[in-house]
Scaffold this motif. Structure first.
Motif, PDB file in Angstrom:
ATOM      1  N   LEU A  22      61.803  94.619  41.289  1.00 18.28           N
ATOM      2  CA  LEU A  22      62.184  93.214  40.346  1.00 18.28           C
ATOM      3  C   LEU A  22      63.009  91.896  40.544  1.00 18.28           C
ATOM      4  N   ALA A  23      63.285  92.456  41.776  1.00 17.22           N
ATOM      5  CA  ALA A  23      64.165  91.849  42.111  1.00 17.22           C
ATOM      6  C   ALA A  23      62.516  90.703  42.638  1.00 17.22           C
ATOM      7  N   THR A  24      61.312  90.731  42.731  1.00 18.56           N
ATOM      8  CA  THR A  24      60.319  89.791  43.211  1.00 18.56           C
ATOM      9  C   THR A  24      59.496  89.124  41.935  1.00 18.56           C
ATOM     10  N   HIS A  25      60.273  89.620  41.035  1.00 14.86           N
ATOM     11  CA  HIS A  25      59.542  89.047  39.633  1.00 14.86           C
ATOM     12  C   HIS A  25      60.402  89.369  38.426  1.00 14.86           C
ATOM     13  N   GLU A  26      61.632  88.133  38.845  1.00 15.47           N
ATOM     14  CA  GLU A  26      62.240  87.853  38.239  1.00 15.47           C
ATOM     15  C   GLU A  26      62.507  87.925  36.474  1.00 15.47           C
ATOM     16  N   ARG A  27      61.180  86.730  36.639  1.00 14.43           N
ATOM     17  CA  ARG A  27      60.974  86.542  34.975  1.00 14.43           C
ATOM     18  C   ARG A  27      59.805  87.404  34.510  1.00 14.43           C
ATOM     19  N   LEU A  28      59.804  88.884  34.606  1.00 15.70           N
ATOM     20  CA  LEU A  28      59.295  89.695  34.055  1.00 15.70           C
ATOM     21  C   LEU A  28      59.996  89.853  32.419  1.00 15.70           C
ATOM     22  N   ALA A  29      58.525  89.726  31.137  1.00 14.20           N
ATOM     23  CA  ALA A  29      59.953  89.717  30.334  1.00 14.20           C
ATOM     24  C   ALA A  29      60.903  88.869  30.156  1.00 14.20           C
ATOM     25  N   SER A  30      60.738  87.503  30.034  1.00 14.47           N
ATOM     26  CA  SER A  30      61.074  86.410  29.576  1.00 14.47           C
ATOM     27  C   SER A  30      62.194  86.040  30.630  1.00 14.47           C
ATOM     28  N   GLY A  31      62.312  86.720  32.196  1.00 14.47           N
ATOM     29  CA  GLY A  31      63.349  86.742  32.885  1.00 14.47           C
ATOM     30  C   GLY A  31      64.950  87.595  32.459  1.00 14.47           C
ATOM     31  N   ARG A  32      63.650  88.760  31.811  1.00  8.45           N
ATOM     32  CA  ARG A  32      64.454  90.071  31.772  1.00  8.45           C
ATOM     33  C   ARG A  32      64.999  90.131  33.413  1.00  8.45           C
ATOM     34  N   GLY A  33      63.718  90.460  33.874  1.00  8.21           N
ATOM     35  CA  GLY A  33      63.986  91.550  35.377  1.00  8.21           C
ATOM     36  C   GLY A  33      64.501  90.561  36.539  1.00  8.21           C
ATOM     37  N   TYR A  34      65.385  89.587  35.914  1.00 10.12           N
ATOM     38  CA  TYR A  34      66.067  89.240  37.078  1.00 10.12           C
ATOM     39  C   TYR A  34      67.393  89.666  36.120  1.00 10.12           C
ATOM     40  N   ILE A  35      67.877  90.072  35.043  1.00 18.54           N
ATOM     41  CA  ILE A  35      68.648  90.860  34.116  1.00 18.54           C
ATOM     42  C   ILE A  35      69.015  91.975  35.281  1.00 18.54           C
ATOM     43  N   TRP A  36      67.840  92.537  34.714  1.00 21.80           N
ATOM     44  CA  TRP A  36      68.131  94.587  35.265  1.00 21.80           C
ATOM     45  C   TRP A  36      67.709  94.207  36.869  1.00 21.80           C
ATOM     46  N   SER A  37      67.085  94.183  37.255  1.00 18.10           N
ATOM     47  CA  SER A  37      67.977  93.857  38.676  1.00 18.10           C
ATOM     48  C   SER A  37      68.929  93.601  39.294  1.00 18.10           C
ATOM     49  N   LYS A  38      70.027  92.981  38.635  1.00 11.21           N
ATOM     50  CA  LYS A  38      71.828  93.169  38.786  1.00 11.21           C
ATOM     51  C   LYS A  38      72.208  94.002  38.154  1.00 11.21           C
ATOM     52  N   THR A  39      71.840  94.903  37.317  1.00 13.61           N
ATOM     53  CA  THR A  39      72.481  95.834  36.037  1.00 13.61           C
ATOM     54  C   THR A  39      72.227  97.470  36.567  1.00 13.61           C
ATOM     55  N   LEU A  40      70.587  97.294  37.199  1.00 14.51           N
ATOM     56  CA  LEU A  40      70.710  98.904  37.816  1.00 14.51           C
ATOM     57  C   LEU A  40      71.310  99.237  38.790  1.00 14.51           C
ATOM     58  N   PRO A  41      71.964  98.297  39.600  1.00 15.30           N
ATOM     59  CA  PRO A  41      73.137  98.754  41.020  1.00 15.30           C
ATOM     60  C   PRO A  41      74.202  98.489  40.224  1.00 15.30           C
TER      61      PRO A  41
END
Length: 616
Positions: free
Chosen positions: A457-476
């Motif tokens: 997710l950290a390297t695919h931030e644009r996944l699902a219209s930018g959700r990849g970034y939000i998820w990468s920061k939310t999971l921790p």
């Protein structure tokens, strides 16, 4: 023996009387659910409020205007209060038996943990009052559980469901008309008449212009993404009504509603809604295969109409639907050179690739800035001044930055331009404080170094219209908020909105992340992983039991058809929850339908048990 027969006869009469009461629930008993399903989703009215977010270290508006959330929350809570009063009346005045089923235990656990999370939250004010861009306080979460139980208690008979559905259809009709006005670029909300309806008499803000482009419907559910939720919840119900309707004209009306809702869905460009509807309908087709085969003309007509509508909308919008569906799986890898920016006591430190630049600034008596730059080894870095642009260029190729002084009535400091984006810094705008701050929007904030996220997710931030970034920061965040979460409606505070570097890198430069765009992450962060487990057990149990009931059902009668339609709606909503979060605009409908489905399952399972006993 005669005494036993008398007692048994009395018990039978009492059960029959109670069943008759349930079969013929007065309209007053059904009214709160009718409001939840049909009318509260349409409520839209002006509300200006203070966000109370000024104390946090991220830019946030002090005041905001809401049209779609706050008053829905108010009326949902009023409806829930009415439900509690009616339940008390039915149980204590009419002496109806309190109905309970073990399947409801996880829902009660979810409500209890949510309340405990709110009580122990560091930001309990927002948990009890609701927050900017959400308004899903703990009272709303508990209200959802009340709605589900009330629907379970009240909507378990054909008569009560039919009467409620008539009103639900009225709500769907009004929503369809609103949606079509938006699809065809004549948005009702942007008319002068609607403006007068949804604003107070002293409103002086001018003509309303909502942020979504003309032709893209958002209904009254706040966002085009939630259009997918609404359509996913309602279309299966309309399909069930087609198969239970006795007159052709009724089937035609329901068919027209389905076509209109599909048109609205496709025009909203909600990819998750399209995918969820397809998957949920496969489930419905599998469970009701005998019914679909028996009514194959109607079934084929619905499917063909759906495909035609999809491709017409796609063609009219230059393949936008197909392209957006493809983009869900075609995500390029993203790597960023800018790693962090820190505003320290005496300098600003910028980490770029594997190098670090510290920037010291002094201001002489005439207000001119003098810049001193050093790298991580304290080696000096030079820069040259360009009179044509009034910027200093850093000469070291490791740091392709531009630096310039800024003087205005609103700001006294300097800017560093990195990859075309201007960062603003100052150490002169806080009285008695000479440490450095960054100006984000109109707020001075401290910038610190945040842990760097890793993984896909950290390297695919644009996944699902930018959700990849939000998820990468939310999971921790789940490690920190595992047990009881950060508190209901506090995601915007828990999320690292102060990590401005990663937000700018990911394309969220001028935004504040207020939701995780995932129902399950939303629950896990706000009320804890334990509450998420309870939520999943409740709906997992419901789905599994439903499959057991409907997979081999002959679908004779009204209840089984409606039961499987609700199962389809629930599955569609849960699928959409993977990429969208809970919202007060549609979640009450979901919980009302889930409670109704649970009630139907209880009736069908009880009847089957009675039949098995009788056969023995």
């Amino acid at each position: 023996m005669a005494n036993y027969d008398t007692k048994k006869s009395k018990r039978d009469r009492q059960k029959k009387l109670e069943a008759d009461r349930r079969d013929k629930q007065p309209l007053l008993v059904l009214a709160p659910l009718i409001a939840i399903l049909a009318f509260i989703p349409l409520i839209t009215y002006y509300y200006k409020y203070n966000t109370h977010l000024e104390e946090f270290n991220f830019p946030a508006p002090e005041t905001m205007i809401d049209f779609f959330l706050y008053y829905k929350m108010v009326f949902v809570l009023i409806a829930c209060g009415c439900m509690l009063l009616i339940l008390l009346y039915l149980c204590f005045i009419e002496e109806q038996k309190v109905l309970w089923w073990k399947n409801l235990i996880p829902l009660a656990v979810y409500a209890g943990i949510s309340l405990l999370s709110a009580l122990l939250s560091e930001n309990s004010y927002f948990s009890f009052h609701g927050i900017y861009d959400q308004f899903e306080s703990v009272w709303v979460l508990i209200g959802y559980c009340i709605i589900a139980y009330y629907a379970f208690f009240v909507l378990r008979t054909e008569d009560s469901i039919q009467r409620t559905m008539k009103w639900f259809i009225v709500g769907i009709l009004l929503t369809v008309l609103l949606g079509l006005s938006q699809v065809f670029s004549h948005d009702f909300f942007r008319t002068e008449f609607a403006g007068n309806l949804i604003t107070p008499s002293d409103y002086a803000g001018g003509k309303l212009d909502f942020k979504f482009e003309l032709g893209r419907p958002y209904l009254s559910v706040y966002n085009p993404n939630y259009v997918g939720f609404y359509v996913t919840l309602t279309v299966p119900i309309l399909v069930a009504l087609i198969f239970t309707a006795k007159k052709i004209w009724q089937r035609l009306i329901y068919g027209v509603f389905i076509a209109a809702l599909l048109l609205i869905l496709f025009a909203s460009q909600s990819r998750a809604g399209i995918v969820a509807l397809i998957i949920s309908f496969i489930v419905m087709l599998a469970c009701m295969r005998k019914v679909f085969i028996k009514n194959w003309i109607t079934s084929v007509t619905i499917i063909i109409a759906a495909f035609i509508t999809f491709f017409v909308i796609n063609m009219m919008n230059h393949d936008i639907l197909l392209n957006r569906l493809k983009q869900m799986f075609d995500v390029p890898e993203t790597l960023h050179a800018l790693k962090s920016i820190e505003t320290n006591d005496d300098n600003v430190t910028i980490t770029y690739n594997n190098s670090q630049l510290s920037l010291y600034v002094t201001q002489d008596e005439t207000g001119n800035d003098s810049f001193t730059l050093v790298d991580e080894n304290t080696a000096p870095i030079s820069c040259t001044f360009d009179e044509s642009t009034s910027y200093y260029s850093v000469t070291d190729e490791r740091f392709p930055f531009l630096i310039g002084s800024i003087r205005s009535e609103q700001f006294n400091g300097f800017t560093v331009q990195i990859e075309g984006y201007n960062w603003f810094f100052t150490n002169t705008m806080k009285e008695g404080d000479s440490s450095f701050y960054s100006m984000i929007g109109n707020k001075l904030v401290k910038m610190t170094k945040h842990p760097e996220t890793t993984g896909y997710l950290a390297t695919h931030e644009r996944l699902a219209s930018g959700r990849g970034y939000i998820w990468s920061k939310t999971l921790p965040l789940l490690k920190e908020y595992f047990l009881l979460g950060s508190g209901p409606d506090t995601f915007v505070i828990a999320f690292p909105n102060d990590d401005r570097v990663s937000m700018v890198n990911a394309g969220f430069a001028n935004q504040m992340v207020t939701k995780p765009h995932c129902l399950y992450l939303q629950i896990a962060v706000q009320t804890g992983v334990l509450s998420l487990i309870a939520f999943l057990i409740f709906f997992g149990w419901y789905v599994i039991n439903s499959f057991r009931i409907y997979w081999k059902n002959d679908f004779q009668g009204y209840l089984p058809k409606f039961g499987v339609a609700i199962l389809t709606s629930v599955i569609g909503y849960l699928i959409m929850g993977l990429t969208n979060d809970s919202c007060i605009t549609v979640a009450p409908i979901f919980f009302a339908l889930a409670g109704m489905g649970l009630g139907i399952n209880h009736v069908l399972k009880t009847d089957k048990s009675i039949q098995n006993i009788a056969s023995k």
